[in-house]
Design a protein around this motif. Structure first.
Motif, PDB file in Angstrom:
ATOM      1  N   ILE A  43       0.858  -1.201   0.000  1.00  0.00           N
ATOM      2  CA  ILE A  43       0.000   0.000   0.000  1.00  0.00           C
ATOM      3  C   ILE A  43       0.889   1.244   0.000  1.00  0.00           C
ATOM      4  O   ILE A  43       1.882   1.304   0.743  1.00  0.00           O
ATOM      5  N   LEU A  44       0.505   2.206  -0.836  1.00  0.00           N
ATOM      6  CA  LEU A  44       1.195   3.498  -0.868  1.00  0.00           C
ATOM      7  C   LEU A  44       0.400   4.498  -0.020  1.00  0.00           C
ATOM      8  O   LEU A  44      -0.742   4.837  -0.340  1.00  0.00           O
ATOM      9  N   ALA A  45       0.987   4.952   1.094  1.00  0.00           N
ATOM     10  CA  ALA A  45       0.331   5.924   1.979  1.00  0.00           C
ATOM     11  C   ALA A  45       0.939   7.303   1.717  1.00  0.00           C
ATOM     12  O   ALA A  45       2.157   7.486   1.848  1.00  0.00           O
ATOM     13  N   ILE A  46       0.076   8.253   1.339  1.00  0.00           N
ATOM     14  CA  ILE A  46       0.535   9.617   1.028  1.00  0.00           C
ATOM     15  C   ILE A  46      -0.139  10.582   2.000  1.00  0.00           C
ATOM     16  O   ILE A  46      -1.357  10.728   2.005  1.00  0.00           O
ATOM     17  N   ASP A 106      -4.168  11.302   1.585  1.00  0.00           N
ATOM     18  CA  ASP A 106      -4.754  12.398   2.377  1.00  0.00           C
ATOM     19  C   ASP A 106      -5.235  13.501   1.422  1.00  0.00           C
ATOM     20  O   ASP A 106      -4.546  13.842   0.455  1.00  0.00           O
ATOM     21  N   VAL A 107      -6.385  14.050   1.700  1.00  0.00           N
ATOM     22  CA  VAL A 107      -6.973  15.074   0.815  1.00  0.00           C
ATOM     23  C   VAL A 107      -6.252  16.406   0.938  1.00  0.00           C
ATOM     24  O   VAL A 107      -5.903  17.044  -0.061  1.00  0.00           O
ATOM     25  N   VAL A 109      -7.058  15.082  -4.109  1.00  0.00           N
ATOM     26  CA  VAL A 109      -7.919  14.837  -5.270  1.00  0.00           C
ATOM     27  C   VAL A 109      -7.095  14.836  -6.549  1.00  0.00           C
ATOM     28  O   VAL A 109      -7.255  13.970  -7.420  1.00  0.00           O
ATOM     29  N   GLU A 110      -6.194  15.834  -6.672  1.00  0.00           N
ATOM     30  CA  GLU A 110      -5.341  15.897  -7.863  1.00  0.00           C
ATOM     31  C   GLU A 110      -4.407  14.688  -7.932  1.00  0.00           C
ATOM     32  O   GLU A 110      -4.152  14.139  -9.016  1.00  0.00           O
ATOM     33  N   LEU A 149      -9.448   7.890  -0.195  1.00  0.00           N
ATOM     34  CA  LEU A 149      -9.164   9.254   0.263  1.00  0.00           C
ATOM     35  C   LEU A 149      -9.446   9.343   1.754  1.00  0.00           C
ATOM     36  O   LEU A 149     -10.431   8.792   2.248  1.00  0.00           O
ATOM     37  N   THR A 150      -8.580  10.048   2.454  1.00  0.00           N
ATOM     38  CA  THR A 150      -8.772  10.200   3.891  1.00  0.00           C
ATOM     39  C   THR A 150      -8.530  11.655   4.281  1.00  0.00           C
ATOM     40  O   THR A 150      -7.657  12.323   3.737  1.00  0.00           O
ATOM     41  N   SER A 151      -9.346  12.131   5.209  1.00  0.00           N
ATOM     42  CA  SER A 151      -9.224  13.526   5.644  1.00  0.00           C
ATOM     43  C   SER A 151     -10.098  13.767   6.861  1.00  0.00           C
ATOM     44  O   SER A 151     -11.000  12.990   7.155  1.00  0.00           O
ATOM     45  N   GLY A 152      -9.826  14.868   7.549  1.00  0.00           N
ATOM     46  CA  GLY A 152     -10.718  15.313   8.607  1.00  0.00           C
ATOM     47  C   GLY A 152     -11.953  15.977   8.027  1.00  0.00           C
ATOM     48  O   GLY A 152     -12.933  16.209   8.749  1.00  0.00           O
TER      49      GLY A 152
END
Length: 723
Positions: A607-610, A657-658, A666-667, A683-686
């Motif tokens: 998994i690539l976590a950004i 992360d968004v 998103v981009e 996608l992950t975000s607060g």
């Protein structure tokens, strides 16, 4: 002895008597001449006095000229006379008064200057000198036409004198005599020139007075009919000496009352402490600058306080200091300004709150993740697990606080889906639900419209709004017997109404139906100071609570395209009015979530976590490595794409992360799909998936995980992605 004259003969007696009569005649004639001369002089003096009084006291120009022409024949004997008055620029005739015999008339039809700019009149005006035509000289007597008389053989001498005031030509005065009368003498010339100077001076003064009176009349008319409240203040007496009807309407008092009262009586109580110093400063500034503008709180006859802009202007050319005060009710303008400032403040605080909550969510994610990693390593039987559980509970409560902060930010930050919600139904359900927790002394009344009450909203957030309004109203009533009224109705705004609703929202649409919900109570009410702060984060008047209730409510309303306004009065109650756009046809969407978790599916995956937060990346890596998952990390969208290209074909999923600087989530997701459409992306975000400002153009089937998430939530969504 007999006197000698008795012995004279009769002829001597006759001659003596004749001589005596002659002497008597001669002496009597001389005495009569002296008496006539005295009478003429006396009459001339009286006439000159009357002319002088007329010039001094008469303000009407025509009446002045008529009186002069009546009296001048006594001073300078004449048969006909006329006075021609020019306009201020001396290029047109403004007035003509003439006398024929004893009859004085005003010429009804005036004429051009060219009519008199010939003959004696023209010469007198051009040369600024008196012109005389002796009797028998009839070649330059065109001026007689001014008073409708033709030159006849009986017309004798004519004299025309210019009316001069400091070399300013005002007009002419013309006298004529019959052929039997003598020519005009040098004394006549001196007299008419002296009178001409006096007449010119009087005409100049009368013109100035008339102009001033006309200007005053215009000014009075402007003040009388002005739509603005105008008062004239005597600075010496510190009293109003004039007031117009608009001022009477503004204050609700008669003009006479305004003039009788001390101006300080019209200031609101809040201004009383420093009003004397403020007034003195205003006077001094007005005297110094000629004008000065202040804002004050004033009070009307009904006891209502209103914000006023007072424009002071010094009135020139008066024998005492007078100030014109123009007063404008700026209550509405101040409300609009306050609404705009409040909206700007809320926007700024919202951005700050959202940023803080987003960063705090990353910290909570690391706290929860690390706690769960430790629990797994220690085992559930370890005595330290109970402490770890307490850490996780505290973190979850902190996460709830961040959700409220994000709600205040107005970004619709929850994981729930937007849907068409029937507000009437929600109100009924919540009123019923809260009935058990609301004191029995509080009565809830509902007046709900039968028209559609569907709005596009997040159900949980909308429920938070309704519950908060009802609970706050109940708290305001306290232990007294009170009522809460809840109403719903459709409203349409015009441009003025829309501005009044901009307390916490952007521009509302005009001519568009909105659903309005009113929550009104007859509780304790709020002071203006409290009312101005109720939407500030962490402000509360309650003994318990963190003060994010109404702050979150305002953010939720903003995020749903609505608006809110509130009015309150101590011991009367409070009314909250909320508007939402009425929902059109909506296709409901729901986030994709896993129903079961088979962690065996994850073993051997890469998994690539950004994410731009190293603590999040470290927690994700440590968490997933426990389940035999390889985690590649990148701290930006750009570096994440480089890793994906370098390890192309090895990466099974990207967790992105968004909110990242540079290339956002998103981009980055779009670039990953361009490289390999089959690679799943989470996608992950607060921030909420449905927040259009933060995450535009996301397909409905995109997997989304909201921070802070627990390990089981992450594992469940990863399992879902690999199904």
């Amino acid at each position: 002895m007999t006197p000698f004259f008795l012995n004279l003969p009769p002829i001597a007696w006759l001659l003596g008597i004749a001589f005596a009569c002659l002497l008597a005649f001669i002496f009597g004639h001389r005495l009569g001449q002296q008496r006539n001369s005295s009478t003429v002089y006396l009459n001339q003096t009286k006439a000159l006095n009357q002319i002088s009084n007329t010039l001094i006291h008469q303000t009407d120009q025509t009446a002045t000229l008529q009186a002069i022409l009546q009296q001048i024949s006594v001073v300078i004997p004449n048969r006909e006379a006329n006075v021609v008055i020019l306009n201020e620029t001396a290029d047109q005739v403004a007035n003509v008064v003439y006398r024929e015999g004893s009859v004085v008339r005003l010429k009804e039809q005036l004429f051009d200057l060219e009519t008199i700019n010939v003959g004696l009149s023209g010469w007198a005006m051009r040369n600024r000198q008196t012109a005389i035509s002796p009797k028998g000289d009839h070649d330059q007597r065109e001026t007689l036409a001014l008073y409708k008389q033709r030159v006849t053989h009986d017309t004798g001498a004519i004299i025309v004198s210019p009316l001069l005031y400091q070399q300013q030509l005002v007009g002419t005065i013309t006298l004529s005599r019959s052929m039997s009368a003598p020519n005009f003498s040098e004394q006549d010339v001196a007299t008419i020139e002296t009178l001409g100077t006096q007449i010119a001076s009087a005409i100049i003064n009368q013109t100035a007075i008339q102009s001033a009176e006309m200007a005053l009349a215009r000014a009075e008319a402007l003040i009388e009919y002005a739509p603005d409240a105008i008062l004239i203040l005597d600075m010496d007496q510190k009293k109003f000496i004039e007031a117009n009807p608009a001022a009477s309407a503004l204050f609700g008092h008669s003009v006479e009352y305004l003039k009788a009262m001390d101006p300080l009586a019209f200031y609101a109580p809040s201004e009383h402490e420093h009003i004397l110093e403020s007034r003195q400063l205003a006077f001094e500034k007005t005297l110094e600058l000629g004008q000065y503008t202040v804002e004050r709180q004033l009070i009307n006859a009904a006891g209502e306080t209103f914000a006023a802009e007072i424009r002071l202007a010094l009135i020139p050319n008066t024998n005492k200091p007078l100030i014109r005060a123009s007063i404008f009710d700026i209550t509405e303008r101040k409300q609009e300004e306050a609404s705009e400032i409040q909206a700007q403040k809320l926007d700024s605080l919202g951005v700050m709150a959202g940023g803080i909550a987003h960063d705090f969510n990353n910290l909570l994610l690391a706290m929860l993740g690390q706690s769960q990693i430790v629990r797994r390593k220690l085992g559930e039987e370890h005595k330290a697990v109970k402490n770890l559980v307490k850490i996780e509970i505290a973190a979850q409560r902190a996460a709830e606080l961040t959700r409220q902060m994000m709600a205040y930010a107005g970004n619709n930050q929850t994981a729930g889906a937007l849907a068409a919600i029937d507000l009437n139904t929600m109100i009924i359900e919540n009123a019923t639900l809260l009935r058990a927790s609301i004191p029995v002394n509080v009565h809830i009344h509902q007046d709900l419209t039968t028209a559609t009450t569907q709005v596009l909203a997040d159900k949980s957030q909308l429920q938070q709004v309704v519950m908060n309004m009802i609970i706050n109203a109940s708290d305001a009533i306290g232990t007294a017997v009170g009522d809460i009224w809840i109403t719903t109705e459709h409203v349409v705004f015009d441009s003025i109404d829309a501005k009044r609703w901009q307390t916490i929202a952007p521009q509302l649409q005009t001519n568009t139906p909105y659903l309005c919900i009113k929550f009104r109570d007859n509780g304790c009410g709020m002071t203006p100071e409290t009312l101005s702060r109720i939407f500030d984060p962490f402000f509360t008047t309650k003994k318990t609570g963190h003060g994010l209730g109404l702050a979150a409510v305002s953010g939720i309303i903003r995020s749903h395209g609505g608006s809110l306004r509130v009015s309150s009065e101590i011991d009367v109650g409070t009314t909250f009015e909320i508007v939402f756009p009425i929902a059109t046809a909506v296709k409901e969407t729901a986030p994709i979530t896993a129903t079961t978790t088979d962690v065996s599916r994850l073993a051997g995956r890469t998994i690539l976590a950004i994410d731009d937060d190293d603590r999040v990346l470290d927690t994700v890596r440590q968490t997933l490595e426990q389940f035999q998952v390889t985690v590649l990390s990148a701290t930006s969208g750009e570096s994440g794409l480089e890793v994906f290209d370098a390890r192309y074909g090895e990466i099974d999923l990207a967790l992105v992360d968004v909110s990242m600087p540079g290339l956002n989530g998103v981009e980055t997701m779009q670039s990953l799909r361009e490289r390999c459409e089959r690679t799943p992306v989470i996608l992950t975000s607060g921030y909420n998936k449905h927040n259009a400002n933060q995450m535009p153009h996301i397909a409905p089937n995109v997997l989304y995980l909201q921070k802070p998430y627990r390990t089981e939530q992450l594992l469940a969504l990863l399992t879902q992605a690999f199904l």
